[in-house]
Design a protein around this motif. Structure first.
Motif, PDB file in Angstrom:
ATOM      1  N   LYS A 302       0.924  -1.223   0.154  1.00 40.18           N
ATOM      2  CA  LYS A 302      -0.035   0.104  -0.082  1.00 40.18           C
ATOM      3  C   LYS A 302       0.851   1.135  -0.064  1.00 40.18           C
ATOM      4  CE  LYS A 302      -3.851   2.216   2.827  1.00 40.18           C
ATOM      5  NZ  LYS A 302      -4.654   1.985   3.791  1.00 40.18           N
ATOM      6  N   ALA A 303       1.963   1.257   0.319  1.00 33.55           N
ATOM      7  CA  ALA A 303       2.925   2.225   0.508  1.00 33.55           C
ATOM      8  C   ALA A 303       3.236   2.802  -0.877  1.00 33.55           C
ATOM      9  CB  ALA A 303       4.145   1.807   1.297  1.00 33.55           C
ATOM     10  N   SER A 304       3.292   1.753  -1.622  1.00 32.04           N
ATOM     11  CA  SER A 304       3.622   2.352  -3.137  1.00 32.04           C
ATOM     12  C   SER A 304       2.447   2.695  -3.904  1.00 32.04           C
ATOM     13  CB  SER A 304       4.213   1.099  -3.928  1.00 32.04           C
ATOM     14  OG  SER A 304       4.681   1.361  -5.065  1.00 32.04           O
ATOM     15  N   ARG A 305       1.128   2.380  -3.511  1.00 33.20           N
ATOM     16  CA  ARG A 305      -0.315   2.575  -4.221  1.00 33.20           C
ATOM     17  C   ARG A 305      -0.616   3.829  -3.628  1.00 33.20           C
ATOM     18  NH1 ARG A 305      -3.472  -0.553  -2.542  1.00 33.20           N
ATOM     19  NH2 ARG A 305      -2.640  -2.090  -1.451  1.00 33.20           N
ATOM     20  N   THR A 306      -0.064   4.529  -2.603  1.00 34.70           N
ATOM     21  CA  THR A 306      -0.852   6.025  -2.185  1.00 34.70           C
ATOM     22  C   THR A 306      -0.046   7.159  -2.208  1.00 34.70           C
ATOM     23  OG1 THR A 306      -0.409   4.952   0.052  1.00 34.70           O
ATOM     24  CG2 THR A 306      -2.431   4.475  -0.605  1.00 34.70           C
ATOM     25  N   ILE A 307      -0.075   7.967  -2.176  1.00 41.85           N
ATOM     26  CA  ILE A 307       0.442   9.362  -1.979  1.00 41.85           C
ATOM     27  C   ILE A 307       0.317   9.947  -0.827  1.00 41.85           C
ATOM     28  CG2 ILE A 307       0.870  11.709  -3.096  1.00 41.85           C
ATOM     29  CD1 ILE A 307      -0.203  10.647  -5.679  1.00 41.85           C
ATOM     30  N   PRO A 308       1.329  10.298   0.110  1.00 40.73           N
ATOM     31  CA  PRO A 308       1.218  10.772   1.402  1.00 40.73           C
ATOM     32  C   PRO A 308       0.383  11.943   1.380  1.00 40.73           C
ATOM     33  CG  PRO A 308       3.190  10.171   0.937  1.00 40.73           C
ATOM     34  CD  PRO A 308       2.703  10.078  -0.386  1.00 40.73           C
ATOM     35  N   GLY A 309      -0.544  12.140   2.313  1.00 43.86           N
ATOM     36  CA  GLY A 309      -1.541  13.365   2.220  1.00 43.86           C
ATOM     37  C   GLY A 309      -0.515  14.541   2.516  1.00 43.86           C
ATOM     38  N   LYS A 310       0.607  14.657   3.228  1.00 43.99           N
ATOM     39  CA  LYS A 310       1.557  15.540   3.698  1.00 43.99           C
ATOM     40  C   LYS A 310       2.027  16.173   2.288  1.00 43.99           C
ATOM     41  CE  LYS A 310       3.721  12.864   6.469  1.00 43.99           C
ATOM     42  NZ  LYS A 310       2.859  11.525   6.246  1.00 43.99           N
ATOM     43  N   ALA A 311       2.177  15.199   1.291  1.00 45.69           N
ATOM     44  CA  ALA A 311       3.035  15.709   0.019  1.00 45.69           C
ATOM     45  C   ALA A 311       2.046  16.762  -0.747  1.00 45.69           C
ATOM     46  CB  ALA A 311       3.007  14.522  -0.962  1.00 45.69           C
ATOM     47  N   TYR A 312       0.754  16.612  -0.688  1.00 44.12           N
ATOM     48  CA  TYR A 312      -0.309  17.657  -1.236  1.00 44.12           C
ATOM     49  C   TYR A 312      -0.005  18.946  -0.368  1.00 44.12           C
ATOM     50  CZ  TYR A 312      -2.207  13.579  -3.489  1.00 44.12           C
ATOM     51  OH  TYR A 312      -2.521  12.547  -4.395  1.00 44.12           O
ATOM     52  N   ILE A 313       0.024  18.855   1.015  1.00 42.52           N
ATOM     53  CA  ILE A 313       0.304  19.945   1.737  1.00 42.52           C
ATOM     54  C   ILE A 313       1.445  20.693   1.381  1.00 42.52           C
ATOM     55  CG2 ILE A 313       0.630  20.716   4.108  1.00 42.52           C
ATOM     56  CD1 ILE A 313      -1.286  18.673   5.064  1.00 42.52           C
ATOM     57  N   TYR A 314       2.619  20.079   1.467  1.00 40.65           N
ATOM     58  CA  TYR A 314       3.732  20.520   1.015  1.00 40.65           C
ATOM     59  C   TYR A 314       3.718  21.196  -0.279  1.00 40.65           C
ATOM     60  CZ  TYR A 314       5.759  17.390   4.711  1.00 40.65           C
ATOM     61  OH  TYR A 314       6.210  17.139   5.946  1.00 40.65           O
ATOM     62  N   GLU A 315       3.174  20.503  -1.132  1.00 37.49           N
ATOM     63  CA  GLU A 315       3.158  21.170  -2.630  1.00 37.49           C
ATOM     64  C   GLU A 315       2.248  22.328  -2.695  1.00 37.49           C
ATOM     65  OE1 GLU A 315       4.075  20.880  -6.827  1.00 37.49           O
ATOM     66  OE2 GLU A 315       4.730  20.132  -4.895  1.00 37.49           O
ATOM     67  N   ALA A 316       1.136  22.565  -2.036  1.00 39.91           N
ATOM     68  CA  ALA A 316       0.387  23.659  -1.767  1.00 39.91           C
ATOM     69  C   ALA A 316       1.104  24.913  -1.194  1.00 39.91           C
ATOM     70  CB  ALA A 316      -0.854  23.527  -1.080  1.00 39.91           C
ATOM     71  N   MET A 317       2.227  24.565  -0.449  1.00 35.64           N
ATOM     72  CA  MET A 317       3.056  25.696   0.208  1.00 35.64           C
ATOM     73  C   MET A 317       4.474  25.688  -0.542  1.00 35.64           C
ATOM     74  SD  MET A 317       2.183  24.344   4.145  1.00 35.64           S
ATOM     75  CE  MET A 317       2.760  26.010   5.117  1.00 35.64           C
ATOM     76  N   LYS A 318       4.496  25.052  -1.513  1.00 34.21           N
ATOM     77  CA  LYS A 318       5.440  25.364  -2.458  1.00 34.21           C
ATOM     78  C   LYS A 318       7.061  24.915  -1.610  1.00 34.21           C
ATOM     79  CE  LYS A 318       3.490  28.637  -5.480  1.00 34.21           C
ATOM     80  NZ  LYS A 318       3.001  27.722  -6.398  1.00 34.21           N
ATOM     81  N   LYS A 319       6.961  23.918  -1.013  1.00 39.16           N
ATOM     82  CA  LYS A 319       8.137  23.324  -0.259  1.00 39.16           C
ATOM     83  C   LYS A 319       8.990  22.512  -0.979  1.00 39.16           C
ATOM     84  CE  LYS A 319       9.016  24.998   3.395  1.00 39.16           C
ATOM     85  NZ  LYS A 319       9.558  26.223   3.544  1.00 39.16           N
ATOM     86  N   SER A 320      10.131  22.358  -0.701  1.00 35.41           N
ATOM     87  CA  SER A 320      10.942  21.121  -1.353  1.00 35.41           C
ATOM     88  C   SER A 320      10.855  20.005  -0.459  1.00 35.41           C
ATOM     89  CB  SER A 320      12.432  21.677  -1.288  1.00 35.41           C
ATOM     90  OG  SER A 320      12.845  22.698  -2.160  1.00 35.41           O
ATOM     91  N   MET A 321      10.507  18.798  -1.252  1.00 38.50           N
ATOM     92  CA  MET A 321      10.210  17.875  -0.390  1.00 38.50           C
ATOM     93  C   MET A 321      10.921  16.326  -0.879  1.00 38.50           C
ATOM     94  SD  MET A 321       6.168  16.741  -1.794  1.00 38.50           S
ATOM     95  CE  MET A 321       5.730  18.132  -2.310  1.00 38.50           C
ATOM     96  N   ILE A 322      10.995  15.378  -0.051  1.00 42.93           N
ATOM     97  CA  ILE A 322      11.677  14.041  -0.149  1.00 42.93           C
ATOM     98  C   ILE A 322      10.582  12.968  -0.449  1.00 42.93           C
ATOM     99  CG2 ILE A 322      13.254  12.290   0.068  1.00 42.93           C
ATOM    100  CD1 ILE A 322      15.129  14.567   1.464  1.00 42.93           C
ATOM    101  N   LEU A 323      10.233  12.411  -1.403  1.00 49.35           N
ATOM    102  CA  LEU A 323       9.263  11.188  -1.555  1.00 49.35           C
ATOM    103  C   LEU A 323       9.838  10.044  -1.863  1.00 49.35           C
ATOM    104  CD1 LEU A 323       8.044  13.937  -4.068  1.00 49.35           C
ATOM    105  CD2 LEU A 323       6.331  12.877  -2.592  1.00 49.35           C
ATOM    106  N   GLY A 324       8.916   8.932  -1.359  1.00 50.68           N
ATOM    107  CA  GLY A 324       9.506   7.553  -1.647  1.00 50.68           C
ATOM    108  C   GLY A 324       9.405   7.384  -3.079  1.00 50.68           C
ATOM    109  N   ASP A 325      10.184   6.638  -3.775  1.00 47.26           N
ATOM    110  CA  ASP A 325      10.117   6.331  -5.192  1.00 47.26           C
ATOM    111  C   ASP A 325       9.192   5.249  -5.333  1.00 47.26           C
ATOM    112  OD1 ASP A 325      10.641   6.253  -7.746  1.00 47.26           O
ATOM    113  OD2 ASP A 325      12.905   5.291  -7.547  1.00 47.26           O
ATOM    114  N   THR A 326       7.944   5.602  -5.619  1.00 49.08           N
ATOM    115  CA  THR A 326       6.824   4.676  -5.610  1.00 49.08           C
ATOM    116  C   THR A 326       5.883   5.032  -6.796  1.00 49.08           C
ATOM    117  OG1 THR A 326       5.083   6.051  -4.555  1.00 49.08           O
ATOM    118  CG2 THR A 326       6.694   4.612  -3.046  1.00 49.08           C
ATOM    119  N   GLU A 327       5.179   4.039  -7.132  1.00 44.23           N
ATOM    120  CA  GLU A 327       4.208   4.036  -8.396  1.00 44.23           C
ATOM    121  C   GLU A 327       3.249   5.204  -8.285  1.00 44.23           C
ATOM    122  OE1 GLU A 327       0.937   1.275 -10.634  1.00 44.23           O
ATOM    123  OE2 GLU A 327       2.027   0.600  -8.718  1.00 44.23           O
TER     124      GLU A 327
END
Length: 358
Positions: A302-327
């Motif tokens: 499931k870790a590969s099939r879902t996008i963390p909710g926090k990633a959407y928050i970081y994106e809205a705030m234009k923050k640099s982020m590190i993501l898991g290399d997932t599908e």
């Protein structure tokens, strides 16, 4: 581009929205904003109880008092499986579960969580094939089969559930999460020191002093998030004598091994904060130099099939982020100057990515 079936179904319609989640949750707020823009009218029913079971029990008691007579569309959110059986029989059908379009409103299920996927594959509370596992599959499938449209959060999940339950993929539509931009927006002025912001928080130790850079992670401690990987990476980063970095971890630490926690608690450059309100969290995120998103667990699919909710928050705030290399993460993010990918399950790779950025 094909127009959204979801938007077509709710546009200028009277909608009843029932979700087994609280009013401020990111998905609840997102659907509420869509309904405010597209629906002719809507009634929203949420629960502020502490966990999914108590929220479901709360809503199951209240469903009988809801007036569905004027509803064109019913949206069931977050965990529709837990309240499906309490919907009036004339809405969900007496025996087959299929809708009678002549007399029933359209049913849209937001399949944000699969009971089977969560209980059996993610949390591993029971073995696959166990009676409980079969029951959770039945809970999932009756909602998918009985709904006119099933919303999921990624294309990877649409494919997974379609194949798992032998249902045409046309029945699913991906609705990616969106952060509430009234709360989560970029910094508009020079950030204050992070130490000044967190000194009154519920921390496990007081800050030791200012740092040149600040790295932030927040999460609820779900197994798929890989919080152990994050904390191990934070320890590796802050142990490097060449840098002056403050790593801030906000959230539950129950999934982190004790030996890792002991090291982190004794590390003056790692701050562990139990939680913030959403608005306070947004203030801290604005002041971070780098944010960690995930997911990083290597062994939960499931870790590969879902996008963390926090990633959407970081994106809205234009923050640099590190993501898991997932599908799933690659469905909407590309590697560039603000988005970095590291393999799941690799704390050293995560720490090296943090060091390269800082």
């Amino acid at each position: 581009m094909t127009e959204s079936k979801f938007l077509n179904l709710i546009r200028k319609k009277n909608v009843v929205y029932i979700t087994v989640k609280n009013r401020e949750y990111i998905r609840t707020s997102q659907i509420k904003r869509i309904l405010e823009k597209e629906a002719a009218s809507f009634e929203m029913y949420t629960s502020e109880k502490k966990n999914p079971l108590t929220r479901a029990l709360d809503l199951r008691k209240r469903i009988g008092k809801i007036n569905f007579s004027g509803a064109d569309v019913i949206i069931l959110g977050f965990l529709p499986q837990l309240i499906w059986g309490k919907l009036p029989k004339e809405i969900i059908g007496v025996s087959s579960g299929f809708l009678s379009k002549q007399k029933c409103p359209v049913i849209i299920s937001d399949f944000f969580l699969s009971v089977y996927d969560t209980v059996v594959l993610d949390r591993r509370l029971v073995e696959d094939g166990h009676l409980t596992a079969r029951f959770t599959r039945w809970l999932d499938k009756r909602v998918i089969v009985g709904s006119d449209l099933v919303l999921v959060d990624t294309e990877a999940n649409a494919k997974f559930f379609s194949e798992l339950y032998f249902v045409t993929k046309r029945k699913f539509e991906t609705l990616y999460l969106e952060a509430d931009q009234e709360m989560y927006y970029p910094a508009v002025s020079e950030p204050k020191s992070v130490i000044e912001e967190i000194q009154n928080a519920d921390v496990e130790k007081k800050p030791a002093g200012n740092a040149d850079k600040m790295v932030l992670y927040f999460g609820t401690g779900l197994p798929l998030q890989g919080t152990d990987i994050v904390m191990e990476a934070f320890d590796l980063v802050t142990s490097d004598p060449c840098g002056n970095v403050k790593c801030v971890f906000i959230g539950k630490t129950k999934g982190i091994p004790k030996w890792v926690l002991i090291k982190s608690r004794n590390n003056p450059n790692i701050e562990i904060i139990h939680w913030f309100s959403q608005r306070k969290l947004a203030e801290i995120i604005r002041k971070a130099d780098l944010c960690v998103a995930g997911h990083f667990n290597l062994y939960i699919d499931k870790a590969s099939r879902t996008i963390p909710g926090k990633a959407y928050i970081y994106e809205a705030m234009k923050k640099s982020m590190i993501l898991g290399d997932t599908e799933a993460n690659h469905e909407i993010f590309n590697e560039d100057s603000r988005h970095f990918f590291v393999p799941r399950g690799n704390a050293e790779a995560l720490s090296e990515c943090i060091k390269r950025f800082l």
